[in-house]
Design a protein around this motif. Structure first.
Motif, mmCIF file in Angstrom:
data_model
loop_
_atom_site.group_PDB
_atom_site.id
_atom_site.type_symbol
_atom_site.label_atom_id
_atom_site.label_comp_id
_atom_site.label_asym_id
_atom_site.label_seq_id
_atom_site.Cartn_x
_atom_site.Cartn_y
_atom_site.Cartn_z
ATOM 1 N N HIS A 31 0.882 -1.243 -0.084
ATOM 2 C CA HIS A 31 0.059 0.090 -0.182
ATOM 3 C C HIS A 31 1.014 1.145 0.003
ATOM 4 N N THR A 53 0.571 -3.447 -6.131
ATOM 5 C CA THR A 53 0.549 -2.300 -5.466
ATOM 6 C C THR A 53 -0.535 -1.502 -5.590
ATOM 7 N N SER A 54 -0.761 -0.641 -4.659
ATOM 8 C CA SER A 54 -2.109 0.211 -4.523
ATOM 9 C C SER A 54 -1.792 1.475 -5.386
ATOM 10 N N LEU A 69 -6.725 1.430 -2.298
ATOM 11 C CA LEU A 69 -6.721 0.136 -1.592
ATOM 12 C C LEU A 69 -7.846 -0.583 -1.757
ATOM 13 N N THR A 72 -7.706 -1.915 -5.384
ATOM 14 C CA THR A 72 -6.681 -3.060 -5.520
ATOM 15 C C THR A 72 -7.052 -4.372 -4.964
ATOM 16 N N VAL A 87 -1.715 -7.052 3.496
ATOM 17 C CA VAL A 87 -1.692 -5.743 3.053
ATOM 18 C C VAL A 87 -0.474 -5.089 3.720
ATOM 19 N N SER A 93 1.744 5.450 3.256
ATOM 20 C CA SER A 93 0.458 5.124 3.921
ATOM 21 C C SER A 93 0.528 5.620 5.543
ATOM 22 N N ASP A 98 -3.500 6.481 6.878
ATOM 23 C CA ASP A 98 -4.257 5.455 6.172
ATOM 24 C C ASP A 98 -4.741 4.304 7.254
ATOM 25 N N MET A 100 -5.824 0.837 7.079
ATOM 26 C CA MET A 100 -5.558 -0.158 6.243
ATOM 27 C C MET A 100 -6.733 -1.290 6.603
#
Length: 360
Positions: A31, A53-54, A69, A72, A87, A93, A98, A100
């Protein structure tokens, strides 16, 4: 006081990626920007794990990376139909904060998906691996007991590097390996003279696929020239993460097929930092005239200047040469050669020994 290390060091993000690979996850989602850890991501796919990859863009760093994300993860479900997805976080990130785990819940792709909260500015690369282990245990991918065991081993490995490895030197310039002829002539001459030669492997992960070739070459030399040999390796296949155990079983099966016996198995491939003293006790009982070390040689206590050291890292080789280990050589391309390997990969030093023996 810790040494201020300014030469490049391994990345916690990459360490996390390798660790979840060793847990046998199907897909790793990095990410962050598309180029983050690019040089590690591509070769990892050779080992059979998908890495995507995001691909965060500049606007995502302002408005958040949740949408990229989620997209993805849904694409991962459609393309690969995985059972387990990790992830892995990055500097980007982490800086933008973020969540996740929230994005994973929102994507809801119907399989075991877990976040690894890490970034490149952590204190040691092993910190990234430890976070991956804890995340894997929380997700039920590995037992908590194995997570605790691996964590202790990684902390020991970190301390080893701080005391005697690359993290103990402020700067190391990558070294060009000396020729392998000198050390291989020493080995061949010792065997021909009827001397006792010990070969000790302290390898890490898939690098064992290459270093193990030295056992085969020395055994071939002994059969032709004479002498006595004693082989010690950290290839106990009963311990470690799933992929690492397979490395051990694959190598041991191939050695057995070649008629090569490891006299002592001392620890697993993840235990190189803690088995040195046990290995030394076994080697001392054999009382060799010559000892050859493979892999992370400085994990073995009380190395002698006349010992033969074979490593894969150009900076580690520089570390040994700077300490006047004059019989140290490097197999500096090894890591790329063993990615995705399922059997022993020829070692240049081993092939040099074979050539010398053929001419004797």
């Amino acid at each position: 006081m810790n040494t201020a290390v300014i030469h490049p060091r391994p990345n916690p993000i990459v360490a996390a990626m390798y660790t979840v690979r060793d847990m046998d996850v199907d897909v790793i989602v990095l990410h962050g920007p598309a180029g983050c850890s690019f040089m590690a991501s591509r070769p990892l796919e050779n080992a059979g794990v998908r890495v995507v990859t995001s691909a965060l863009k500049d606007n995502d760093l302002i408005f958040g990376g949740t949408e990229p994300l989620v997209r993805t993860l849904k694409e991962v479900r459609n393309k690969f139909n995985p059972k387990t997805v990790a992830v892995v976080g990055t500097c980007a990130s982490t800086i933008i904060g973020d969540d996740m785990a929230a994005a994973i819940r929102r994507a809801d792709i119907g399989c075991n998906v877990f976040p690894v909260d890490c970034h490149g500015c952590m204190a040691a690369n092993t910190d990234g691996a430890i976070r991956a282990l804890k995340a894997g245990a929380k997700a039920g991918v590995i037992p908590q007991e194995e997570c605790d065991r691996q964590t202790a081993l990684l902390k020991a490995a970190t301390e080893l590097e701080r005391q005697r490895g690359m993290a103990a030197r402020t700067y190391l310039s990558p070294a060009v390996s000396p020729t392998k002829l000198h050390v291989c002539r020493q080995i061949a001459d010792a065997l021909k003279a009827g001397k006792k030669v010990a070969v000790v492997m302290l390898a890490k992960k898939e690098l064992a696929y290459r270093f193990a070739d030295m056992f085969v070459a020395v055994d071939e030399a002994r059969r032709k020239l004479g002498g006595k040999t004693f082989f010690v390796a950290n290839m106990d296949g009963s311990v470690g993460l799933p992929r690492i155990r397979r490395y051990c079983s694959n190598i041991m099966a191939e050695l057995d097929a070649d008629g090569v016996s490891i006299d002592r198995l001392v620890g697993g491939l993840d235990e190189y930092a803690v088995v040195g003293e046990r290995m030394k006790a076994e080697v001392d009982a054999f009382a060799p005239d010559m000892t050859i070390f493979l892999g992370i040689c400085h994990a073995y206590p009380d190395l002698k200047k006349e010992d033969i050291l074979i490593t894969d890292q150009p900076r580690e080789l520089a570390n040994y040469l700077n300490q006047n280990f004059l019989s140290a050589v490097g197999e500096v391309s090894s890591h790329n050669m063993v990615m995705g390997a399922t059997g022993i990969v020829h070692l240049e030093t081993a092939d040099t020994l074979r050539e010398i023996v053929r001419e004797m």
